[in-house]
Scaffold this motif. Sequence first.
Motif, PDB file in Angstrom:
ATOM      1  N   ALA A  73       0.782  -1.113   0.035  1.00  0.00           N
ATOM      2  CA  ALA A  73       0.061   0.072  -0.123  1.00  0.00           C
ATOM      3  C   ALA A  73       0.901   1.246   0.260  1.00  0.00           C
ATOM      4  O   ALA A  73       1.919   1.319   0.609  1.00  0.00           O
ATOM      5  N   GLN A  74       0.417   2.396  -0.607  1.00  0.00           N
ATOM      6  CA  GLN A  74       0.956   3.614  -0.486  1.00  0.00           C
ATOM      7  C   GLN A  74       0.057   4.689  -0.435  1.00  0.00           C
ATOM      8  O   GLN A  74      -1.093   4.586  -1.268  1.00  0.00           O
ATOM      9  N   ASN A  75       0.158   5.647   0.252  1.00  0.00           N
ATOM     10  CA  ASN A  75      -0.404   7.030   0.265  1.00  0.00           C
ATOM     11  C   ASN A  75      -0.051   7.812  -1.064  1.00  0.00           C
ATOM     12  O   ASN A  75       1.086   8.297  -0.995  1.00  0.00           O
ATOM     13  N   LEU A 119      -7.257   8.616   3.293  1.00  0.00           N
ATOM     14  CA  LEU A 119      -5.990   7.763   3.599  1.00  0.00           C
ATOM     15  C   LEU A 119      -6.414   6.542   4.691  1.00  0.00           C
ATOM     16  O   LEU A 119      -7.057   6.584   5.514  1.00  0.00           O
ATOM     17  N   LYS A 120      -6.033   5.417   4.226  1.00  0.00           N
ATOM     18  CA  LYS A 120      -6.335   3.825   4.868  1.00  0.00           C
ATOM     19  C   LYS A 120      -5.247   3.256   4.869  1.00  0.00           C
ATOM     20  O   LYS A 120      -4.316   3.477   4.437  1.00  0.00           O
ATOM     21  N   THR A 155      -0.501  13.806   1.223  1.00  0.00           N
ATOM     22  CA  THR A 155      -1.262  12.524   0.961  1.00  0.00           C
ATOM     23  C   THR A 155      -2.762  12.836   1.188  1.00  0.00           C
ATOM     24  O   THR A 155      -2.968  13.421   2.310  1.00  0.00           O
ATOM     25  N   THR A 158      -5.293   6.605  -0.811  1.00  0.00           N
ATOM     26  CA  THR A 158      -4.485   5.439  -0.800  1.00  0.00           C
ATOM     27  C   THR A 158      -4.569   4.291  -2.100  1.00  0.00           C
ATOM     28  O   THR A 158      -5.717   4.143  -2.612  1.00  0.00           O
ATOM     29  N   TRP A 160      -3.754   0.309  -3.199  1.00  0.00           N
ATOM     30  CA  TRP A 160      -3.121  -1.034  -2.740  1.00  0.00           C
ATOM     31  C   TRP A 160      -2.775  -1.751  -3.792  1.00  0.00           C
ATOM     32  O   TRP A 160      -3.748  -1.611  -4.972  1.00  0.00           O
TER      33      TRP A 160
END
Length: 187
Positions: A73-75, A119-120, A155, A158, A160
Amino acid sequence: MKLLCLHSLALAVAVGTVSAGAMAANQGTVGPGSSQGDFEVSLNKQDNIVINNLDDMVLAGFIEDGSGDYLGAQNVCVGRAGTGDYRITASNSSGNFEMSAGGAVTTKIGYQVYFEDDLKGVASIGDGEELLNGVQYPDNFTTVLTDAECVPGTTNSTIWVRADGTDIGNADPGVYNDTVTVTVAVN
């Protein structure tokens, strides 16, 4: 004289083409002491949009749900100059979300891409929306930042990637990779 006439004709055509865009202009009339005319001024301001803070992603750990799937995952930041919604598309060059190792390795590892305009964390993958390869996601997302506010380190969304555990288990050894292109567009 012929050259001068052709030059004058070309200039007249060019001037006619340029002035044809000012359809609302009113020319002045000859009058004693003054003359008045008007013209319209316009500008087409584009609705800029940006996605940034993307990083290469290494799927290094498996999910604790017994599937054997690996997750990364990345924001990121999505910003827009105007207000309103945007749409998102994820794609790659093959048309299938599959990683390959190249060379003599012929097996592939399938994966899915998910997006959430909030944002998760990795544990919240169920909250994200799956993006099908090359298909614009049908629902709208809303930006809360402007394009100028999406600077490095900022950010608001998100992404994934979830790699299929069965494919991983059946794959030959190798370093598997693929490139995902993410496109955001004003709605």
